[in-house]
Each structure stands twice: as C-alpha cells, then as structure tokens.
Design a protein around this motif. Structure first.
Motif, PDB file in Angstrom:
ATOM      1  N   GLY A 117       0.820  -1.202   0.000  1.00  0.00           N
ATOM      2  CA  GLY A 117       0.000   0.000   0.000  1.00  0.00           C
ATOM      3  C   GLY A 117       0.854   1.253   0.000  1.00  0.00           C
ATOM      4  O   GLY A 117       1.735   1.430  -0.840  1.00  0.00           O
ATOM      5  N   GLN A 118       0.633   2.107   0.980  1.00  0.00           N
ATOM      6  CA  GLN A 118       1.339   3.380   1.046  1.00  0.00           C
ATOM      7  C   GLN A 118       2.810   3.178   1.423  1.00  0.00           C
ATOM      8  O   GLN A 118       3.148   2.351   2.265  1.00  0.00           O
ATOM      9  CB  GLN A 118       0.671   4.297   2.076  1.00  0.00           C
ATOM     10  N   THR A 131       2.984   0.029   4.200  1.00  0.00           N
ATOM     11  CA  THR A 131       1.827  -0.772   4.598  1.00  0.00           C
ATOM     12  C   THR A 131       1.689  -1.949   3.647  1.00  0.00           C
ATOM     13  O   THR A 131       1.887  -1.817   2.436  1.00  0.00           O
ATOM     14  CB  THR A 131       0.533   0.066   4.580  1.00  0.00           C
ATOM     15  N   LEU A 132       1.358  -3.108   4.223  1.00  0.00           N
ATOM     16  CA  LEU A 132       1.295  -4.349   3.458  1.00  0.00           C
ATOM     17  C   LEU A 132      -0.061  -5.012   3.621  1.00  0.00           C
ATOM     18  O   LEU A 132      -0.745  -4.823   4.626  1.00  0.00           O
ATOM     19  CB  LEU A 132       2.381  -5.329   3.939  1.00  0.00           C
ATOM     20  N   GLN A 134      -3.980  -6.623   2.268  1.00  0.00           N
ATOM     21  CA  GLN A 134      -5.278  -6.015   1.982  1.00  0.00           C
ATOM     22  C   GLN A 134      -5.707  -5.152   3.167  1.00  0.00           C
ATOM     23  O   GLN A 134      -5.732  -5.608   4.310  1.00  0.00           O
ATOM     24  CB  GLN A 134      -6.323  -7.102   1.737  1.00  0.00           C
ATOM     25  N   GLY A 136      -4.076  -2.759   4.435  1.00  0.00           N
ATOM     26  CA  GLY A 136      -2.940  -2.262   5.207  1.00  0.00           C
ATOM     27  C   GLY A 136      -2.824  -2.881   6.582  1.00  0.00           C
ATOM     28  O   GLY A 136      -2.471  -2.206   7.556  1.00  0.00           O
ATOM     29  N   ARG A 139       2.547  -3.738   8.629  1.00  0.00           N
ATOM     30  CA  ARG A 139       3.373  -2.531   8.595  1.00  0.00           C
ATOM     31  C   ARG A 139       4.845  -2.951   8.593  1.00  0.00           C
ATOM     32  O   ARG A 139       5.300  -3.657   9.504  1.00  0.00           O
ATOM     33  CB  ARG A 139       3.080  -1.640   9.802  1.00  0.00           C
TER      34      ARG A 139
END
Length: 234
Positions: A117-118, A131-132, A134, A136, A139
C-alpha cells in the motif's frame, strides 16, 4: 551582418559540441537516463572538445537508476575528463535524490505477490514505512544503510495486526525479508564508479552522497575500470 553570422556560427558550434559530449557520456553511462544534460565548467564546450579534455563536467538528470531504484535525480561532477578511445575521469562526486515514488516502485518490485500500500518516509525515525496486505493490515519498517559503497533498505521491523512478526517470514517476497534487505542482491554497479558515502531520510525521500576515484569509462554498457592505486613501497 558578418558579425551576426560569426556569432550565430559560434553558437551553433558550441551547441553541437555540448550535444556531442552529452551523447558520449549517455552512451557510456546509460544508467543516467534519457533526461541527461551536460555542461562544461571553466570554458567553452567547443574548446574542450577540440582539446579532448574537460577540466570539469557537470551532469544533471531526472531519470537515472541507482541499483534497483528507478527515476532518481542526480547532480554529478566529473573532474578532468579526458576523451579518447576510452573516456578517463580523475574523480567523481554526485548528490542523488530518491523520491518516495521511486522507493515505492522498488519495494513493490521486491515484494512480489505481497500487496503493497502506502510507502512514506519518516525523517525523524530515519526510516521508510510501508503498509502491506489487503487493507494495510501489515506494517513494514525499512532502514537505509550503506554497505560496500551501496545503499540498501534493510528490514527493521514487521507487524501484522499490531503484533511483531519475524521479518524472515517475507523471505519469499522477492528479497524484502532477511538481513540483506531491498537492493542487497542487485548486482548492477552504480554509474561512473560512484560509491555511496552517506544517506539521509528526508520528507521527499532519500538523499545519497556518492564519490568515486579515478577510472575509465568504456564499452557499450558503461563499464567502469578503476585506476590502479599507487604501488606499495618495498
């Protein structure tokens, strides 16, 4: 009118000389990207090209590749450039900015099937936060380090649903897990024989300072051959 023609001719010659110098460096160091510009310092490019020696060459690019990191900005200085069958350089210095979007691209490439993610930088902590999964739920904290003149992002911590997880659990995710971290397995040399000396986490990404000693650029792939050091005294 004659004066204007002479000035125009000199301007065209100077532009052509700059382009020839830029083209040669771009061919020998393709990792510097397509947006590369070159500027001679201390005198006209036409004069430098005619004498096959450039006391100082300033390079600038917005789309270089630093190991696994794409689209980085480079401001570099090459000292005492000699043009010949090969291009020799007395020394190099570069300041590189790796934007957050480039960090994200490298992390996503290394993560494989793990959703990313972010990706953001944390200058206070000196880390890159990812962030990892689905939604997030995971972390990942990465810390930039320098080893053997190269920058790597090593895994500092991993949490899932707020609980610490061994980073080795990401070992199959394209190189994010383990002590080596992102970029450690990337064998591509940095351009121009540069070696990282410092790395700093900034709001916009990473700032890396690199230096290189004397050497020679040659070959279609920008191969770098470092000049031999002084012989040891008997």
């Amino acid at each position: 009118m004659l004066a204007l023609l002479l000035v125009a001719g000199a301007g065209a010659g100077e532009f052509t000389a700059r382009q020839l110098i830029r083209s040669r460096i771009a061919r020998l160091a393709p990792a510097l990207g397509d947006s590369l510009t070159a500027r001679t310092a201390g005198g006209p490019a036409l004069w430098a090209l005619a004498h096959r020696r450039i006391p100082r060459l300033d390079l600038s690019t917005e789309d270089a590749r630093l190991g696994p990191l794409p689209q980085v900005t480079v401001r570099a200085r090459l000292d005492d450039v000699r043009l010949g069958a090969a291009t020799s350089v007395a020394g190099t210095h570069a300041e590189v900015t790796v934007p957050v979007r480039s960090l994200g691209a490298a992390v996503r490439a290394a993560a494989g099937s793990v959703p990313v993610g972010q990706v953001r930088s944390d200058p206070v902590a000196g880390t890159v936060e990812v962030t990892l999964g689905q939604g997030g739920l995971g972390r990942l904290t990465l810390r930039p380090v320098i080893a053997d003149g190269r920058v790597s992002l090593t895994v500092s911590s991993l949490t899932v649903l707020g609980r610490a997880v061994p980073p080795s659990s990401l070992g199959s995710a394209g190189g994010l897990g383990g002590a080596g971290g992102l970029g450690a397995a990337d064998g591509r040399p940095y351009p121009l024989g540069l070696r990282a000396g410092s790395v700093q986490v900034l709001p916009e990404g990473l700032r890396v300072v690199l230096d290189g000693g004397p050497g020679t650029l040659s070959g279609r792939d920008g191969g770098w051959t470092a000049a031999p050091g002084p012989a040891a005294a008997p």
